[in-house]
Design a protein around this motif. Structure first.
Motif, PDB file in Angstrom:
ATOM      1  N   TYR A 170       0.749   9.934   2.432  1.00 11.96           N
ATOM      2  CA  TYR A 170      -0.072   9.137   3.349  1.00 11.96           C
ATOM      3  C   TYR A 170      -1.374   9.870   3.656  1.00 11.96           C
ATOM      4  O   TYR A 170      -2.422   9.239   3.809  1.00 11.96           O
ATOM      5  N   GLY A 171      -1.298  11.180   3.737  1.00 15.57           N
ATOM      6  CA  GLY A 171      -2.475  11.975   4.062  1.00 15.57           C
ATOM      7  C   GLY A 171      -3.643  11.778   3.114  1.00 15.57           C
ATOM      8  O   GLY A 171      -4.800  11.754   3.528  1.00 15.57           O
ATOM      9  N   LYS A 172      -3.342  11.573   1.828  1.00 21.74           N
ATOM     10  CA  LYS A 172      -4.429  11.393   0.859  1.00 21.74           C
ATOM     11  C   LYS A 172      -5.109  10.036   0.993  1.00 21.74           C
ATOM     12  O   LYS A 172      -6.166   9.812   0.414  1.00 21.74           O
ATOM     13  N   ALA A 173      -4.507   9.130   1.771  1.00 24.89           N
ATOM     14  CA  ALA A 173      -5.071   7.780   1.914  1.00 24.89           C
ATOM     15  C   ALA A 173      -5.854   7.586   3.209  1.00 24.89           C
ATOM     16  O   ALA A 173      -6.417   6.515   3.433  1.00 24.89           O
ATOM     17  N   ILE A 174      -5.927   8.595   4.046  1.00 22.84           N
ATOM     18  CA  ILE A 174      -6.627   8.436   5.326  1.00 22.84           C
ATOM     19  C   ILE A 174      -8.131   8.356   5.104  1.00 22.84           C
ATOM     20  O   ILE A 174      -8.701   9.127   4.335  1.00 22.84           O
ATOM     21  N   VAL A 175      -8.741   7.376   5.786  1.00 21.71           N
ATOM     22  CA  VAL A 175     -10.198   7.217   5.686  1.00 21.71           C
ATOM     23  C   VAL A 175     -10.832   7.568   7.017  1.00 21.71           C
ATOM     24  O   VAL A 175     -10.227   7.424   8.074  1.00 21.71           O
ATOM     25  N   GLY A 176     -12.061   8.028   6.958  1.00 20.47           N
ATOM     26  CA  GLY A 176     -12.805   8.301   8.182  1.00 20.47           C
ATOM     27  C   GLY A 176     -13.396   7.012   8.711  1.00 20.47           C
ATOM     28  O   GLY A 176     -13.844   6.166   7.947  1.00 20.47           O
ATOM     29  N   HIS A 222       0.833  -1.194   0.000  1.00 21.59           N
ATOM     30  CA  HIS A 222       0.000   0.000   0.000  1.00 21.59           C
ATOM     31  C   HIS A 222       0.879   1.260   0.000  1.00 21.59           C
ATOM     32  O   HIS A 222       0.629   2.197  -0.767  1.00 21.59           O
ATOM     33  N   SER A 223       1.907   1.271   0.840  1.00 23.18           N
ATOM     34  CA  SER A 223       2.808   2.429   0.882  1.00 23.18           C
ATOM     35  C   SER A 223       3.449   2.677  -0.482  1.00 23.18           C
ATOM     36  O   SER A 223       3.512   3.817  -0.954  1.00 23.18           O
ATOM     37  N   ARG A 224       3.938   1.597  -1.112  1.00 25.44           N
ATOM     38  CA  ARG A 224       4.550   1.746  -2.445  1.00 25.44           C
ATOM     39  C   ARG A 224       3.537   2.278  -3.454  1.00 25.44           C
ATOM     40  O   ARG A 224       3.880   3.085  -4.317  1.00 25.44           O
ATOM     41  N   SER A 225       2.282   1.821  -3.348  1.00 24.73           N
ATOM     42  CA  SER A 225       1.262   2.298  -4.290  1.00 24.73           C
ATOM     43  C   SER A 225       1.000   3.796  -4.114  1.00 24.73           C
ATOM     44  O   SER A 225       0.551   4.457  -5.041  1.00 24.73           O
ATOM     45  N   LEU A 226       1.294   4.315  -2.931  1.00 27.26           N
ATOM     46  CA  LEU A 226       1.134   5.749  -2.659  1.00 27.26           C
ATOM     47  C   LEU A 226       2.371   6.547  -3.052  1.00 27.26           C
ATOM     48  O   LEU A 226       2.377   7.774  -2.989  1.00 27.26           O
ATOM     49  N   GLY A 227       3.454   5.850  -3.434  1.00 26.59           N
ATOM     50  CA  GLY A 227       4.683   6.524  -3.819  1.00 26.59           C
ATOM     51  C   GLY A 227       5.722   6.577  -2.710  1.00 26.59           C
ATOM     52  O   GLY A 227       6.666   7.367  -2.784  1.00 26.59           O
ATOM     53  N   LEU A 228       5.554   5.740  -1.678  1.00 28.93           N
ATOM     54  CA  LEU A 228       6.500   5.728  -0.560  1.00 28.93           C
ATOM     55  C   LEU A 228       7.045   4.326  -0.343  1.00 28.93           C
ATOM     56  O   LEU A 228       6.552   3.566   0.496  1.00 28.93           O
ATOM     57  N   GLY A 229       8.068   3.985  -1.109  1.00 29.96           N
ATOM     58  CA  GLY A 229       8.740   2.703  -0.953  1.00 29.96           C
ATOM     59  C   GLY A 229      10.057   2.879  -0.225  1.00 29.96           C
ATOM     60  O   GLY A 229      10.372   3.965   0.289  1.00 29.96           O
ATOM     61  N   LEU A 230      10.844   1.841  -0.185  1.00 31.48           N
ATOM     62  CA  LEU A 230      12.118   1.867   0.528  1.00 31.48           C
ATOM     63  C   LEU A 230      13.059   2.941  -0.025  1.00 31.48           C
ATOM     64  O   LEU A 230      13.731   3.633   0.753  1.00 31.48           O
TER      65      LEU A 230
END
Length: 144
Positions: free
Chosen positions: A137-143, A42-50
């Motif tokens: 990460y902020g764009k992926a936060i759900v309520g 999921h992190s990689r799909s958001l553009g945040l990988g290793l």
């Protein structure tokens, strides 16, 4: 599939022979590996990988797992792990929610919450999230 929240990030899992323990089902430690794999995907799909973590000298590391094992998984079963980022303080901590489902019968096998903290890779010390973490990460936060 009956997901606990809408629009999960979904990781597909096949239970392999090495996942099975002496009791004939997937070992509890394997579920933790699946949680980690799903979170990384999921992190990689958001553009945040290793690579991005290393460039920013920051990483999100696990500080707590809360896992409810609800039913066993067996060899060759096809499973789906869903995850959502359900809370964060936009400074140091973030919480993911997970749900492991078996599509064949719709059963939920696991529910979990994992709390992460942001650390500086070079020192291992807690540090504020960089702007890139807040944006991606902020764009992926759900309520909830």
């Amino acid at each position: 599939m009956k997901w606990d929240l809408e629009n999960p990030y979904i990781s597909e899992i096949r239970v392999l022979p090495e996942d099975i323990d002496e009791l004939g089902h997937a070992n509890n430690a394997v579920y933790v590996r699946w949680l980690e794999r799903c979170a990384w995907q999921h992190s990689r799909s958001l553009g945040l990988g290793l690579d991005e973590y290393q460039q920013l000298d920051r990483a999100m590391v696990v500080v707590r797992h809360e896992i409810d094992y609800l039913a066993a998984a067996y060899l060759d079963e096809e499973l789906c792990m869903g995850t959502w980022i359900v809370s964060w303080d936009s400074k140091l901590r973030m919480t993911r929610q997970f749900q492991l489902c078996r599509p064949r019968d719709g059963a939920t096998l696991l529910r979990a919450h994992t709390t992460f903290a942001c650390v500086e890779l070079s020192s291992g010390r807690p540090r504020r999230m960089p702007r890139e973490f807040i944006e991606l990460y902020g764009k992926a936060i759900v309520g909830v």
